[in-house]
Scaffold this motif. Structure first.
Motif, PDB file in Angstrom:
ATOM      1  N   LEU A 112      41.333  53.642 -53.757  1.00  0.00           N
ATOM      2  CA  LEU A 112      42.129  54.897 -54.111  1.00  0.00           C
ATOM      3  C   LEU A 112      42.822  55.145 -52.785  1.00  0.00           C
ATOM      4  O   LEU A 112      44.218  55.298 -52.719  1.00  0.00           O
ATOM      5  N   THR A 138      36.560  54.697 -53.924  1.00  0.00           N
ATOM      6  CA  THR A 138      37.260  55.639 -53.049  1.00  0.00           C
ATOM      7  C   THR A 138      38.037  54.890 -52.088  1.00  0.00           C
ATOM      8  O   THR A 138      39.210  55.300 -51.893  1.00  0.00           O
ATOM      9  N   THR A 149      42.558  65.368 -52.042  1.00  0.00           N
ATOM     10  CA  THR A 149      42.793  64.584 -50.749  1.00  0.00           C
ATOM     11  C   THR A 149      44.475  64.865 -50.722  1.00  0.00           C
ATOM     12  O   THR A 149      44.696  65.046 -49.617  1.00  0.00           O
ATOM     13  N   LEU A 201      38.344  62.665 -51.185  1.00  0.00           N
ATOM     14  CA  LEU A 201      37.704  61.372 -51.402  1.00  0.00           C
ATOM     15  C   LEU A 201      36.694  60.982 -50.325  1.00  0.00           C
ATOM     16  O   LEU A 201      35.673  60.276 -50.389  1.00  0.00           O
ATOM     17  N   MET A 238      46.834  54.802 -52.134  1.00  0.00           N
ATOM     18  CA  MET A 238      47.639  55.900 -51.581  1.00  0.00           C
ATOM     19  C   MET A 238      48.468  55.653 -50.431  1.00  0.00           C
ATOM     20  O   MET A 238      49.641  55.912 -50.254  1.00  0.00           O
ATOM     21  N   THR A 266      40.619  63.244 -55.693  1.00  0.00           N
ATOM     22  CA  THR A 266      42.102  62.511 -55.151  1.00  0.00           C
ATOM     23  C   THR A 266      43.193  63.549 -55.207  1.00  0.00           C
ATOM     24  O   THR A 266      43.793  63.664 -54.289  1.00  0.00           O
ATOM     25  N   ARG A 267      43.134  64.428 -55.965  1.00  0.00           N
ATOM     26  CA  ARG A 267      44.083  65.789 -56.044  1.00  0.00           C
ATOM     27  C   ARG A 267      43.680  66.360 -54.869  1.00  0.00           C
ATOM     28  O   ARG A 267      44.795  66.896 -54.291  1.00  0.00           O
TER      29      ARG A 267
END
Length: 225
Positions: free
Chosen positions: A200, A197, A21, A177, A204, A18-19
């Motif tokens: 998430l 995924t 991405t 992701l 976002m 996630t970070r």
């Protein structure tokens, strides 16, 4: 598999990517804006009704933007692999993915900027010209200022689009992701990983859009309190 077992096995992987991405999206967006904004302004200035009409320059910029925008992202990613290898030394991972993301996003951003600036009331521009303002002043202190709400909406759309591109890059080892969804969700038949995924990515996008729309309304001069 219980929620605890799932988190113990995939939690750190999901958080890390996630970070990754977010890193890819924000860095590539920043570089894409450094390229796309001048091109968008150039399209507006050199158009038939622009401050400095120039059919040759406008035609070149318009042609380049249209050509790059017409290439699907996955094909573009493969086409510019030699450039990516030359710039970052590899063709896989987050750093390498930023290069094609910038190439794909810059023309899109140029069109968004062009569209936003073209919405500015021409009477405001004429008023600035009558007061002796230079073209540079008109662009940055009149056109950009008047179009700032629309520009922010465009930036929000650009972020969501680049986020989608970054997920597609996972199919060729782009990291983030998208890579997790392909490597762990699809190839290993882990439906739970695939679903998480997707969730998430959706979260976002919603956060980016929500913040962008809030900021756009906050700065919109047409909205009276």
């Amino acid at each position: 598999m219980s929620i605890v077992e799932f988190w113990n096995e995939y939690g750190n992987l999901l958080l890390l990517n996630t970070r990754v991405t977010l890193f890819m999206v924000f860095v590539s967006t920043a570089f894409a804006y450094l390229i796309g904004v001048p091109i968008g302004i150039g399209l507006v200035i050199t158009s038939d009704n622009g401050l400095r009409p120039n059919k040759i320059i406008y035609g070149i910029l318009d042609f380049v933007v249209n050509i790059v925008r017409s290439i699907p992202f996955l094909i573009l990613l493969i086409l510019i692999m030699p450039i990516t290898k030359m710039m970052v030394g590899k063709t896989w991972g987050a750093e390498a993915t930023i290069v094609p993301l910038v190439f794909a996003a810059a023309p899109f951003i140029a069109r968004m900027v062009e569209s936003s600036l073209m919405e500015v009331d021409h009477g405001v521009i004429e008023a600035a010209q009558s007061m002796g303002a230079s073209n540079w002043t008109i662009v940055w202190k009149v056109m950009v200022s008047e179009a700032r709400s629309s520009l922010i909406v465009g930036a929000t759309i650009a972020l969501a689009t680049i986020l989608g591109y970054s997920a597609m890059a996972g199919s060729v080892g782009g990291g983030g992701l998208g890579d997790v969804a392909i490597q762990y969700g699809y190839y290993r038949y882990q439906t739970g990983v695939m679903i998480i995924t997707v969730v998430l990515l959706v979260v976002m996008v919603q956060v980016m859009q929500g913040f962008g729309m809030w900021l756009s309304k906050l700065l919109d001069k047409r909205i009276t309190k």
